[in-house]
Design an enzyme around this catalytic site. Structure first.
Site, PDB file in Angstrom:
ATOM      1  N   ARG A  10       0.823  -1.335  -0.055  1.00  0.00           N
ATOM      2  CA  ARG A  10      -0.234   0.065  -0.100  1.00  0.00           C
ATOM      3  C   ARG A  10       0.590   1.253   0.130  1.00  0.00           C
ATOM      4  O   ARG A  10       0.419   2.119  -0.819  1.00  0.00           O
ATOM      5  CB  ARG A  10      -0.960   0.002   1.017  1.00  0.00           C
ATOM      6  N   GLU A  70      -0.302  25.236  -4.506  1.00  0.00           N
ATOM      7  CA  GLU A  70      -0.214  24.916  -5.374  1.00  0.00           C
ATOM      8  C   GLU A  70      -0.801  24.330  -6.047  1.00  0.00           C
ATOM      9  O   GLU A  70      -1.615  23.786  -7.478  1.00  0.00           O
ATOM     10  CB  GLU A  70       1.644  25.742  -6.637  1.00  0.00           C
ATOM     11  N   GLU A  77      -8.672  22.943  -9.606  1.00  0.00           N
ATOM     12  CA  GLU A  77      -9.294  23.275 -11.279  1.00  0.00           C
ATOM     13  C   GLU A  77      -9.529  22.195 -12.013  1.00  0.00           C
ATOM     14  O   GLU A  77     -10.356  22.105 -12.751  1.00  0.00           O
ATOM     15  CB  GLU A  77      -7.955  24.784 -11.594  1.00  0.00           C
ATOM     16  N   LYS A  95     -12.667  28.092  -7.983  1.00  0.00           N
ATOM     17  CA  LYS A  95     -10.961  28.614  -8.763  1.00  0.00           C
ATOM     18  C   LYS A  95     -10.457  29.693  -8.155  1.00  0.00           C
ATOM     19  O   LYS A  95      -8.994  29.533  -7.974  1.00  0.00           O
ATOM     20  CB  LYS A  95     -11.036  28.150 -10.022  1.00  0.00           C
ATOM     21  N   TRP A 113      11.077  35.574   4.940  1.00  0.00           N
ATOM     22  CA  TRP A 113      12.124  35.679   4.345  1.00  0.00           C
ATOM     23  C   TRP A 113      11.972  36.769   4.578  1.00  0.00           C
ATOM     24  O   TRP A 113      13.168  37.313   4.820  1.00  0.00           O
ATOM     25  CB  TRP A 113      12.028  35.365   2.714  1.00  0.00           C
TER      26      TRP A 113
END
Length: 122
Positions: A10, A70, A77, A95, A113
């Site tokens: 698995r 992402e 999408e 979306k 950052w």
């Protein structure tokens, strides 16, 4: 869809599906490719910088989070596009919300950052 595979098999199957997902994202999603290349550069820079381990982990983690979000946005999408190409307010909303999640992840990475580099350079 019953799946009777258990144990090590698995895990092996799951790793294969994950690899297929990464390959699909790279092949079909320009935004993923751009963000992956930017993340790779950022990770190299984070490893090169003279910062403590916690700062390095936060810097790398924040850019990896962008990649994760992402991929999720691309999955949303793809599912919406699979259902149909006609315009529908819920499809557009899904979306747009996925895109907003990516934007928030990018802004978080920038904030991390900037905050860490600012404190390091002071």
């Amino acid at each position: 869809m019953a799946n009777n595979v258990t144990g090590i098999q698995r895990i092996v199957n799951a790793a294969g599906y994950s690899w297929q997902g990464l390959r699909a994202a790279w092949q079909h999603e320009a935004a993923f490719r751009q963000e992956a290349i930017a993340a790779l550069v950022a990770i190299v820079v984070a490893c090169w910088l003279d910062v403590d381990a916690i700062s390095r982990v936060l810097m790398i983690g924040s850019v990896v989070l962008v990649i994760i979000v992402e991929i999720l946005n691309s999955a949303i999408e793809a599912v919406v596009d699979r259902i149909g190409q006609e315009r529908h307010p819920l499809a557009g909303r899904a979306k747009d919300m996925g895109s907003a999640a990516v934007l928030l992840a990018i802004l978080l990475a920038l904030f991390v950052w900037i905050a860490l580099l600012w404190s390091h350079l002071r």
